[in-house]
Design a protein around this motif. Structure first.
Motif, PDB file in Angstrom:
ATOM      1  N   ASN A 117     -21.266 -25.025  19.041  1.00  0.00           N
ATOM      2  CA  ASN A 117     -22.065 -26.130  18.493  1.00  0.00           C
ATOM      3  C   ASN A 117     -23.204 -26.308  19.458  1.00  0.00           C
ATOM      4  O   ASN A 117     -22.854 -25.868  20.551  1.00  0.00           O
ATOM      5  CB  ASN A 117     -21.135 -27.415  18.399  1.00  0.00           C
ATOM      6  CG  ASN A 117     -20.534 -27.449  17.045  1.00  0.00           C
ATOM      7  OD1 ASN A 117     -21.008 -26.840  15.919  1.00  0.00           O
ATOM      8  ND2 ASN A 117     -19.102 -27.843  17.044  1.00  0.00           N
ATOM      9  N   GLU A 163     -19.905 -25.240  13.302  1.00  0.00           N
ATOM     10  CA  GLU A 163     -18.723 -25.537  12.972  1.00  0.00           C
ATOM     11  C   GLU A 163     -18.860 -25.601  11.175  1.00  0.00           C
ATOM     12  O   GLU A 163     -17.866 -25.048  10.583  1.00  0.00           O
ATOM     13  CB  GLU A 163     -18.182 -26.978  13.438  1.00  0.00           C
ATOM     14  CG  GLU A 163     -16.633 -27.343  12.987  1.00  0.00           C
ATOM     15  CD  GLU A 163     -15.458 -26.314  13.387  1.00  0.00           C
ATOM     16  OE1 GLU A 163     -14.870 -25.946  12.792  1.00  0.00           O
ATOM     17  OE2 GLU A 163     -15.815 -25.810  14.583  1.00  0.00           O
ATOM     18  N   THR A 164     -19.892 -26.279  10.788  1.00  0.00           N
ATOM     19  CA  THR A 164     -19.987 -25.954   9.420  1.00  0.00           C
ATOM     20  C   THR A 164     -20.158 -24.876   8.829  1.00  0.00           C
ATOM     21  O   THR A 164     -19.600 -24.298   7.813  1.00  0.00           O
ATOM     22  CB  THR A 164     -21.310 -26.898   9.014  1.00  0.00           C
ATOM     23  OG1 THR A 164     -20.852 -28.252   9.329  1.00  0.00           O
ATOM     24  CG2 THR A 164     -21.420 -26.905   7.570  1.00  0.00           C
ATOM     25  N   GLN A 169     -16.886 -22.674   8.687  1.00  0.00           N
ATOM     26  CA  GLN A 169     -16.085 -23.173   7.615  1.00  0.00           C
ATOM     27  C   GLN A 169     -16.591 -22.300   6.359  1.00  0.00           C
ATOM     28  O   GLN A 169     -15.715 -21.789   5.587  1.00  0.00           O
ATOM     29  CB  GLN A 169     -16.216 -24.597   7.448  1.00  0.00           C
ATOM     30  CG  GLN A 169     -15.473 -25.320   8.268  1.00  0.00           C
ATOM     31  CD  GLN A 169     -15.734 -26.961   7.888  1.00  0.00           C
ATOM     32  OE1 GLN A 169     -16.332 -27.404   6.965  1.00  0.00           O
ATOM     33  NE2 GLN A 169     -15.328 -27.667   8.976  1.00  0.00           N
ATOM     34  N   TYR A 170     -17.926 -22.417   6.273  1.00  0.00           N
ATOM     35  CA  TYR A 170     -18.418 -21.419   5.094  1.00  0.00           C
ATOM     36  C   TYR A 170     -18.149 -19.905   5.278  1.00  0.00           C
ATOM     37  O   TYR A 170     -17.859 -19.191   4.408  1.00  0.00           O
ATOM     38  CB  TYR A 170     -19.833 -21.624   5.107  1.00  0.00           C
ATOM     39  CG  TYR A 170     -20.521 -22.890   4.632  1.00  0.00           C
ATOM     40  CD1 TYR A 170     -20.015 -23.720   3.792  1.00  0.00           C
ATOM     41  CD2 TYR A 170     -21.638 -23.615   5.133  1.00  0.00           C
ATOM     42  CE1 TYR A 170     -20.602 -24.981   3.190  1.00  0.00           C
ATOM     43  CE2 TYR A 170     -22.055 -24.739   5.065  1.00  0.00           C
ATOM     44  CZ  TYR A 170     -21.423 -25.305   3.946  1.00  0.00           C
ATOM     45  OH  TYR A 170     -21.920 -26.761   3.494  1.00  0.00           O
ATOM     46  N   PRO A 204     -30.025 -26.659   7.418  1.00  0.00           N
ATOM     47  CA  PRO A 204     -28.880 -26.827   6.786  1.00  0.00           C
ATOM     48  C   PRO A 204     -28.427 -26.350   5.588  1.00  0.00           C
ATOM     49  O   PRO A 204     -27.155 -25.783   5.226  1.00  0.00           O
ATOM     50  CB  PRO A 204     -28.654 -28.384   6.943  1.00  0.00           C
ATOM     51  CG  PRO A 204     -29.359 -28.551   8.034  1.00  0.00           C
ATOM     52  CD  PRO A 204     -30.787 -27.951   7.588  1.00  0.00           C
ATOM     53  N   GLY A 220     -22.717 -30.902  14.489  1.00  0.00           N
ATOM     54  CA  GLY A 220     -21.736 -29.817  14.155  1.00  0.00           C
ATOM     55  C   GLY A 220     -22.209 -28.630  13.087  1.00  0.00           C
ATOM     56  O   GLY A 220     -21.367 -28.260  12.571  1.00  0.00           O
ATOM     57  N   GLY A 221     -23.504 -28.221  13.398  1.00  0.00           N
ATOM     58  CA  GLY A 221     -23.728 -27.107  12.469  1.00  0.00           C
ATOM     59  C   GLY A 221     -23.202 -26.001  12.494  1.00  0.00           C
ATOM     60  O   GLY A 221     -22.926 -25.027  11.547  1.00  0.00           O
TER      61      GLY A 221
END
Length: 386
Positions: free
Chosen positions: A155, A129-130, A133-134, A91, A126-127
């Motif tokens: 996801n 989705e994270t 965002q990045y 992560p 939610g990896g």
């Protein structure tokens, strides 16, 4: 079909990459490890050892690799031509790879808008989705809109034990026979990507919690209880009847939460627990206690593997779960000097007590019934120690 996979470590090669290659993808690994990248380029294949009752060897072929630091343009071009982008980097590395993924999408959007799916196979909720965002932080509004029309961020929940290992062949990797890769279909664009062995589901939530509250919870219990008894591996700890009973009790409690909350069938979930315990006891694997127990502050979080099922148990059944409370107490006693989080946790306990540590890291107020249960278990462990 081409898949670009970030992370050529043991999980990347032994789990995700091997399934993608078996599904017919030409897999391009992206990594910063010069030796691994060079060997993958030279050989175009590697060996996966499946460590079950009988040792099985599988060859993964038709793969290549790129160094993300020295071959940036080639990585961007590979993403522009890919059908699938996956990650298994950890992560904390997702923000570092996001600019490269974004540049790959920019180039892709300029030449084609055929569907591309991105799946972050990380041990987190939610990896993908994270990661999205990045990535979107590096795209303009117009690029974000185009990407939203042709790039599906899916996801997923992944589960396979791949222990730390040292092999004579740097590319060889040992894995357990069991694996689960559940992928949510909510953001699929066009057809579902063909991935052998993956399980596509409409709602990932129940699968994430089942894995987190069973595999991660049980692993943590075995590690923290095993640490207190001086065990070196999870497998050694699970041979101890008292530790195994503690793990089973905690998983029975977290299982009660899952069955009531998500409607899993009780007998099917019991079978899942038994399979999980069998995985922990696999004599062909050696899972280091310190590795599994590391980062105790993160694992004490309110949404993580111990506190989350325990708090939900209190809410659903009106009393504190003793097995999970014992696991939390054992975590609070993890004091390995090599672990920065363990040192910080012990300092907090010394200054503010058990209640202060649970308030600060687990979000539990002193009046919560779980706090009293954990304090009781902690005190019992203190007496047994002395």
């Amino acid at each position: 079909m081409q898949a670009v996979h970030f992370g050529a470590g043991n999980i990347g090669r032994g789990f995700i990459g091997s399934l993608l290659a078996a599904s017919g993808y030409k897999v391009v690994f992206v990594d910063v490890n010069e030796q691994i990248v060079r060997l993958l380029k030279e050989r175009g294949e590697y060996r996966v050892i499946v460590a079950g009752e009988q040792r099985e060897e599988q060859w993964v072929r038709g793969v290549s690799a790129l160094n993300s630091q020295t071959e940036r343009e080639q990585v961007i071009a590979a993403i522009a031509a890919a059908d699938l982008v996956t990650t298994a980097v950890g992560p904390h590395i997702l923000p570092a790879i996001a600019p490269l993924v974004a540049d790959g999408l920019k180039q892709r959007l300029g030449v084609q808008q055929t569907p591309l799916h991105v799946i972050a196979c990380e041990n987190m909720i939610g990896g993908t989705e994270t990661l999205k965002q990045y990535v979107f932080a590096h795209l303009s509004e117009a690029e974000q809109q185009l990407a939203g029309e042709s790039v599906g961020f899916l996801n997923c929940a992944v589960d396979r034990i791949v222990p730390n290992q040292t092999n004579d062949d740097p590319l060889a990797v040992t894995v357990e026979p069991f694996f689960e890769w559940a992928i949510e279909t909510r953001n699929v664009i066009g057809a579902v990507p063909p991935i052998q062995g993956a399980h596509f589901v409409a709602d990932l939530g129940p699968y994430i919690e089942r894995k987190l509250f069973t595999v991660n919870t049980g692993h943590a219990l075995a590690a923290y209880l095993g640490y207190l008894k001086g065990c070196e591996t999870v497998q050694e700890a699970m041979k101890d009847s008292a530790i195994r009973a503690g793990v089973e009790q905690a998983l029975s409690e977290s299982g009660a939460v899952l069955v009531k909350k998500h409607g899993w069938k009780a007998d099917e979930h019991r079978a899942y627990i038994e399979t999980t315990i069998g995985r922990f006891m696999n004599p062909a694997l050696s899972d280091d206690i310190i590795r599994v127990a590391r980062s105790p502050i993160r694992k004490l979080g309110p949404n993580d593997r111990l506190v989350a099922p325990a708090v939900q148990y209190c809410a659903l059944f009106g009393n504190a779960p003793q097995g999970l409370a014992k696991g939390i107490a054992a975590l609070l006693r993890f004091d390995d000097a090599r672990d920065a989080e363990a040192a910080a946790l012990q300092q907090t306990i010394a200054q503010h007590g058990i209640e202060g540590a649970l308030r600060q890291y687990a979000g539990l107020e002193s009046g919560h019934p779980l706090v009293a249960a954990v304090k009781d278990e902690y005190g019992r462990m203190e007496k047994n120690k002395n």
